[in-house]
Design an enzyme around this catalytic site. Structure first.
Site, mmCIF file in Angstrom:
data_model
loop_
_atom_site.group_PDB
_atom_site.id
_atom_site.type_symbol
_atom_site.label_atom_id
_atom_site.label_comp_id
_atom_site.label_asym_id
_atom_site.label_seq_id
_atom_site.Cartn_x
_atom_site.Cartn_y
_atom_site.Cartn_z
ATOM 1 N N GLU A 18 27.948 4.849 49.320
ATOM 2 C CA GLU A 18 28.841 5.533 48.376
ATOM 3 C C GLU A 18 28.482 7.012 48.385
ATOM 4 O OE1 GLU A 18 29.521 4.141 44.114
ATOM 5 O OE2 GLU A 18 28.576 6.089 43.794
ATOM 6 N N THR A 49 33.531 8.347 45.322
ATOM 7 C CA THR A 49 33.705 8.243 43.869
ATOM 8 C C THR A 49 34.829 9.156 43.379
ATOM 9 O OG1 THR A 49 32.006 9.921 43.545
ATOM 10 C CG2 THR A 49 31.295 7.627 43.417
ATOM 11 N N ARG A 124 37.167 1.329 35.214
ATOM 12 C CA ARG A 124 37.687 1.948 34.001
ATOM 13 C C ARG A 124 37.327 3.425 33.941
ATOM 14 N NH1 ARG A 124 35.032 1.017 28.312
ATOM 15 N NH2 ARG A 124 33.671 2.542 29.320
HETATM 16 P P1 FAD Z 1 35.611 -2.680 32.641
HETATM 17 O O1 FAD Z 1 35.552 -3.798 33.591
HETATM 18 O O2 FAD Z 1 36.930 -2.327 32.056
HETATM 19 O O3 FAD Z 1 34.568 -2.992 31.451
HETATM 20 C C1 FAD Z 1 34.220 -1.999 30.524
HETATM 21 C C2 FAD Z 1 33.644 -2.669 29.269
HETATM 22 O O4 FAD Z 1 34.686 -3.319 28.545
HETATM 23 C C3 FAD Z 1 32.606 -3.759 29.542
HETATM 24 O O5 FAD Z 1 31.663 -3.731 28.506
HETATM 25 C C4 FAD Z 1 33.419 -5.045 29.523
HETATM 26 O O6 FAD Z 1 32.611 -6.175 29.142
HETATM 27 C C5 FAD Z 1 34.453 -4.726 28.468
HETATM 28 N N1 FAD Z 1 35.769 -5.322 28.710
HETATM 29 C C6 FAD Z 1 36.397 -5.479 29.890
HETATM 30 N N2 FAD Z 1 37.616 -6.005 29.708
HETATM 31 C C7 FAD Z 1 37.772 -6.183 28.376
HETATM 32 C C8 FAD Z 1 38.827 -6.675 27.552
HETATM 33 N N3 FAD Z 1 39.981 -7.114 28.070
HETATM 34 N N4 FAD Z 1 38.630 -6.698 26.203
HETATM 35 C C9 FAD Z 1 37.461 -6.263 25.642
HETATM 36 N N5 FAD Z 1 36.432 -5.788 26.387
HETATM 37 C C10 FAD Z 1 36.582 -5.735 27.725
HETATM 38 N N6 FAD Z 1 32.916 5.859 37.080
HETATM 39 C C11 FAD Z 1 33.713 6.902 37.450
HETATM 40 O O7 FAD Z 1 34.184 7.639 36.583
HETATM 41 N N7 FAD Z 1 34.010 7.134 38.772
HETATM 42 C C12 FAD Z 1 33.547 6.361 39.775
HETATM 43 O O8 FAD Z 1 33.822 6.600 40.951
HETATM 44 C C13 FAD Z 1 32.694 5.253 39.434
HETATM 45 N N8 FAD Z 1 32.203 4.415 40.383
HETATM 46 C C14 FAD Z 1 31.451 3.317 40.012
HETATM 47 C C15 FAD Z 1 31.038 2.408 41.012
HETATM 48 C C16 FAD Z 1 30.270 1.289 40.642
HETATM 49 C C17 FAD Z 1 29.858 0.316 41.718
HETATM 50 C C18 FAD Z 1 29.907 1.071 39.295
HETATM 51 C C19 FAD Z 1 29.048 -0.108 38.916
HETATM 52 C C20 FAD Z 1 30.320 1.963 38.307
HETATM 53 C C21 FAD Z 1 31.108 3.089 38.645
HETATM 54 N N9 FAD Z 1 31.588 3.982 37.685
HETATM 55 C C22 FAD Z 1 32.402 5.046 38.048
HETATM 56 C C23 FAD Z 1 31.207 3.829 36.278
HETATM 57 C C24 FAD Z 1 32.191 2.917 35.502
HETATM 58 O O9 FAD Z 1 33.450 3.523 35.439
HETATM 59 C C25 FAD Z 1 31.596 2.708 34.105
HETATM 60 O O10 FAD Z 1 30.457 1.905 34.189
HETATM 61 C C26 FAD Z 1 32.546 2.213 33.038
HETATM 62 O O11 FAD Z 1 31.880 2.353 31.772
HETATM 63 C C27 FAD Z 1 32.953 0.750 33.156
HETATM 64 O O12 FAD Z 1 33.781 0.543 34.216
HETATM 65 P P2 FAD Z 1 34.266 -0.955 34.602
HETATM 66 O O13 FAD Z 1 35.258 -0.793 35.674
HETATM 67 O O14 FAD Z 1 33.102 -1.814 34.839
HETATM 68 O O15 FAD Z 1 35.007 -1.331 33.231
#
Ligand code: FAD
Length: 317
Positions: A18, A49, A124
């Site tokens: 990445e 990213t 997200r």
């Molecule tokens: P989600 O899957 O939406 O989850 C977020 C939170 O909400 C979790 O606590 C989950 O349990 C909860 N949740 C999910 N769905 C629901 C629902 N329907 N109702 C209630 N609660 C729910 N960030 C950036 O800005 N840019 C990037 O390029 C980037 N790359 C990343 C790459 C990796 C491999 C990882 C692990 C993280 C990356 N991040 C990036 C950070 C990421 O955006 C954050 O960790 C963010 O806080 C959560 O993203 P998610 O997609 O896991 O969210």
């Protein structure tokens, strides 16, 4: 080619990485300089990213403060295109909910489709500094699953305007994030994993984990996923510690544990150079154990440190 095809065809653990877009104003050469030393390990794909806008207050004439939106690291899509053009390897642009309306997401995906990009990591994104919690755009997505749903709909030829004629369906392989130590906002692990399972049910084909320094966290996460019938490949994300400070900053920023033996070794170091050597050796041992466990891919968070990634990869691939 899609990430899932790379994984399904692989006979041994793959190497991927990445990278972050450079700070605004820097040249694409800094990206190439980071990738060049790692090409000998034949990366199957490179993730790029996405960084959303931040808000600054700038002092204007008369003393009033103007709220200004800036993006420090633009260029995700352009970098993906440049990498494909130069190295002929697959790229995975990250696409986030934050800062995007559904329409803007649709248009961004159309750009990717036109560029021949087959993969996206659907996330997200975090809240911006001025907001205590994540706030979606009006008519934007709140959770990564909503983004997965939209991409999947486009893969099925369904765009936002449903009266379009002769639409070309997109064909993205969708990856999502998973957290071996739980996402920091989730009230507990089960709840977090139920949401992860929902992202897979919505159409995500693989999971990339948050970085971890204790392989037992990863193994236990994979076991829990399998018990919950989450059966897609789970790619371990690895970061190499490169300074003394990172023993505390990584934990704070990414909400992860630093194992006590690693912490003790880092604390004994007198210089960052020594700490980097500890970090490299730690990651080599982590990587060897993960490869022995036949993980699908080692996914390195290079964060501008391709030289240390090269040193680890040269010992394990
Ligand atoms: P989600 O899957 O939406 O989850 C977020 C939170 O909400 C979790 O606590 C989950 O349990 C909860 N949740 C999910 N769905 C629901 C629902 N329907 N109702 C209630 N609660 C729910 N960030 C950036 O800005 N840019 C990037 O390029 C980037 N790359 C990343 C790459 C990796 C491999 C990882 C692990 C993280 C990356 N991040 C990036 C950070 C990421 O955006 C954050 O960790 C963010 O806080 C959560 O993203 P998610 O997609 O896991 O969210």
């Amino acid at each position: 080619m899609k990430v899932i095809e790379h994984i399904n065809r692989a006979k041994s653990t793959l190497f991927s990485m990445e990278i972050l877009p450079p700070l605004k104003g820097k040249s694409i050469q800094s990206i190439f300089d980071g990738i060049d030393p790692l090409m000998e390990f034949k990366p199957s794909f490179v993730d790029v990213t996405y960084h959303r806008e931040e808000y600054l207050y700038k002092k204007r004439e008369g003393g009033y403060l103007e709220k200004v939106s800036i993006r420090k690291r633009p260029g995700t899509v352009g970098i993906c295109a440049a990498i494909i053009n130069k190295y002929h390897i697959d790229t995975v642009p990250h696409i986030i909910c934050g800062g995007f309306t559904r329409e803007e997401t649709e248009n961004a995906l159309i750009d990717l489709q036109f560029l021949g990009i087959d993969n996206v990591l659907a996330l997200r994104g975090d809240s911006i500094k001025s907001e205590p919690e994540f706030v979606p755009e009006p008519n934007g997505h709140h959770y990564a699953i909503d983004l997965v749903n939209q991409i999947k709909q486009m893969n099925n030829g369904r765009y936002m305007e449903n009266d379009l004629a002769d639409v070309a369906p997109t064909n993205f392989c969708i990856g999502v994030a998973g957290y071996p130590e739980k996402h920091f906002e989730a009230p507990n692990m089960i709840s977090d994993m139920k949401h992860l399972k929902a992202k897979i049910a919505a159409g995500a084909e693989y999971i990339v984990t948050q970085m971890f320094f204790d392989n037992q966290q990863y193994f236990s996460f994979v076991n829990k996923c399998r018990e919950m019938d989450i059966n897609v490949p789970i790619l371990p994300g690895l970061k190499i510690m490169t300074s003394k400070k990172q023993a505390t900053t990584l934990s704070k920023i990414f909400k992860i544990d630093i194992p006590q033996p690693l912490l003790e070794q880092i604390e004994k170091c007198k210089t960052d150079e020594q700490a980097k050597e500890v970090g490299i050796e730690w990651c080599i041992q982590q990587s060897k154990e993960l490869i022995q466990a036949k993980v699908p891919c080692l996914h390195f968070y290079t964060m501008g440190t391709s030289e240390v990634t090269r040193r680890v990869a040269s010992k394990v691939f």
